[in-house]
Design an enzyme around this catalytic site. Structure first.
Site, short mmCIF file in Angstrom:
data_model
loop_
_atom_site.label_atom_id
_atom_site.label_comp_id
_atom_site.label_asym_id
_atom_site.label_seq_id
_atom_site.Cartn_x
_atom_site.Cartn_y
_atom_site.Cartn_z
N ASN A 145 0.81 -1.16 -0.20
CA ASN A 145 -0.06 0.04 0.04
C ASN A 145 0.72 1.38 0.01
O ASN A 145 0.60 2.33 -0.59
CB ASN A 145 -0.98 -0.11 1.19
N GLU A 195 4.34 -4.81 12.17
CA GLU A 195 3.20 -3.65 12.05
C GLU A 195 2.19 -4.18 11.40
O GLU A 195 2.32 -4.66 9.92
CB GLU A 195 3.94 -2.57 11.19
N CYS A 249 -3.29 0.90 6.69
CA CYS A 249 -3.64 0.38 7.98
C CYS A 249 -4.18 1.18 9.40
O CYS A 249 -5.06 0.73 10.26
CB CYS A 249 -2.38 -0.32 8.37
#
Length: 470
Positions: free
Chosen positions: A149, A244, A278
């Site tokens: 992303n 993450e 996210c």
């Protein structure tokens, strides 16, 4: 494009296409590496460790600054590449490159600030007459496994701090969007000895797994799904990991909030990068007495977004990473409608596009908000009061970032203290990050922190040196 291992470009008989999600065209191919190739990268990184350790912090900082200049000079080129391989609107791609430049510059600065400290051993029993200090030393080899992303910026968040504190790196870029990562690593390789930065392309199930399990890799830094993150934590053994992972980020809108300000934040937070963020706004938790007004304002603002060719500077909503990803969002939204939710605007798919969608009457038990929906969807969950808002916000396996809009700072401080998230913003959406702040969540959102100073902390080990002065 080829892989980069030990300063050499290496290909493979097996290739995978990299497609433009907007046109469906193949824009390049990259090799599918296998375990023996991954081992070559591990060997190259280990062979280069000494050359980097012997380099002064001053020299490393200057080399990273040289890379800053080179990336600035090629800003448009990198932005166009991001636009093509991710389907990201060109203006958002330019912002990603600008953030990447800043992340690289911050890393160059941090290379000169890796301090130890003196330790007062005489504060402990029998410590009188001793002098002690600590050093922070590189771990050795850092493997960075990065997502699609924000491929450029999130890769730099891993490899630039690693090099700043004298680790060599192996990057496994996303198969869907590896090109900007490879091109950047080639740029960085021009500044450092062969093997300091290496890139292996291919599938995570083979290459990523091999890096995670190798005893010759000292640290894994991974950004991706919870499922993969949990597998990494189980397989990594004694090596350090930073994970993450996902987010299901809530934004609470209370009855006294500035609704225009909230809507502006929601638009950016829910629809940035087609919702593939996210820390994106995934749940709108709204006091019922203002939910209708907020919904009306949000629909008006959402319908002003322009969905289209990512290369067009007027486009504000690009594609998802693939048609398959868009179909998954479509199915999730349709299931919520089947359970009683109501689409206020959007809800349409065309190929890899999914229109910006506002959906009301969502309940906290719907799959749309129980799991992370990685797409341009703003689900409205109505609540009666602040107590219920906080309860709903915390009813998730994730805890990355959160936001609250209110004029009542007592309520804001309650949210800040009681919401279980790594970051809580007041009168700001969850989708906000500066590249120097500590970034990382609680619960299944991961372990460890990124953000340059904090990443360096995660990528060094502490040694104590004690002198007996008696």
């Amino acid at each position: 494009m080829d892989m980069l291992i030990g300063g050499k470009h290496i290909s493979s008989e097996d290739l995978v296409d990299v497609e433009n999600p907007y046109t469906g065209e193949v824009i390049d191919t990259v090799p599918i590496a296998h375990r023996q190739t991954a081992q070559l990268a591990i060997d190259a990184a280990n062979d280069a460790k000494e050359s980097l350790v012997e380099m002064s912090a001053f020299k490393i900082s200057n080399k990273l600054l040289n890379a800053v200049t080179k990336l600035q000079e090629r800003r448009e080129e990198f932005a166009q590449l991001l636009c093509q391989e991710v389907g990201k609107p060109i203006n958002e791609a330019l912002v990603e490159v600008d953030r990447s430049i800043e992340t690289l510059r911050l890393s160059a600065e941090e290379a000169k600030r890796i301090y130890g400290e003196s330790v007062p051993l005489d504060a402990g029993l029998n410590g009188k007459g001793f002098f002690a200090f600590t050093q922070r030393l590189p771990l050795g080899v850092v493997a960075a496994i990065t997502p699609f992303n924000y491929p450029l910026n999130l890769t730099i968040h891993k490899i630039a701090p690693a090099i700043a504190c004298k680790n060599t790196v192996i990057v496994k870029p996303p198969t869907e969007a590896p090109l900007s990562v490879i091109k950047f690593c080639e740029l960085l390789d021009e500044e450092f000895p062969d093997g300091v930065v290496n890139v292996v392309t291919g599938y995570g199930s083979e290459i990523g797994d091999y890096l995670v399990c190798s005893s010759e890799v000292d640290k894994i830094s991974f950004t991706g799904s919870v499922t993969t993150g949990m597998m990494i934590s189980q397989k990594a053994g004694m090596k350090k990991v930073t994970l993450e992972l996902g987010g299901n980020d809530p934004v609470i809108i209370l009855k006294d909030a500035d609704l225009d300000k909230a809507v502006k934040g929601i638009i950016n937070g829910a629809f940035l990068n087609a919702g593939q963020v996210c820390m994106g706004v995934k749940r709108l938790i709204v006091e019922d007495c203002v939910a209708d007004e907020l919904g009306k304002k949000l629909v008006e603002a959402t319908e002003k977004l322009i969905m289209g060719n990512p290369s067009d500077s007027k486009t504000t909503l690009g594609t998802l990473i693939s048609e398959k990803a868009a179909m998954q969002v479509e199915e999730t939204v349709n299931n919520a409608v089947g359970e009683g939710a109501k689409i206020l605007t959007g809800g349409a798919r065309e190929g890899a596009f999914y229109s910006a969608t506002v959906i009301d009457n969502v309940t906290p038990d719907m799959d749309l908000v129980v799991r992370e929906t990685f797409g341009p969807v703003a689900p409205i969950i109505r609540v009666h009061d602040l107590d219920e808002a906080i309860e709903v916000a915390n009813a998730t396996e994730y805890g990355l970032q959160a936001g609250v809009f209110t004029a009542d700072y007592a309520a804001a401080m309650r949210c800040a203290q009681e919401i279980e998230a790594g970051t809580v913003f007041v009168n700001k959406q969850s989708t906000f990050r500066t590249d120097n702040m500590p970034f990382g969540g609680f619960k299944n959102s991961g372990v460890g922190k990124e953000g340059i100073k904090y990443a360096v902390d995660e990528m060094t080990k502490t040694k104590l040196i004690g002198l007996n002065l008696r």
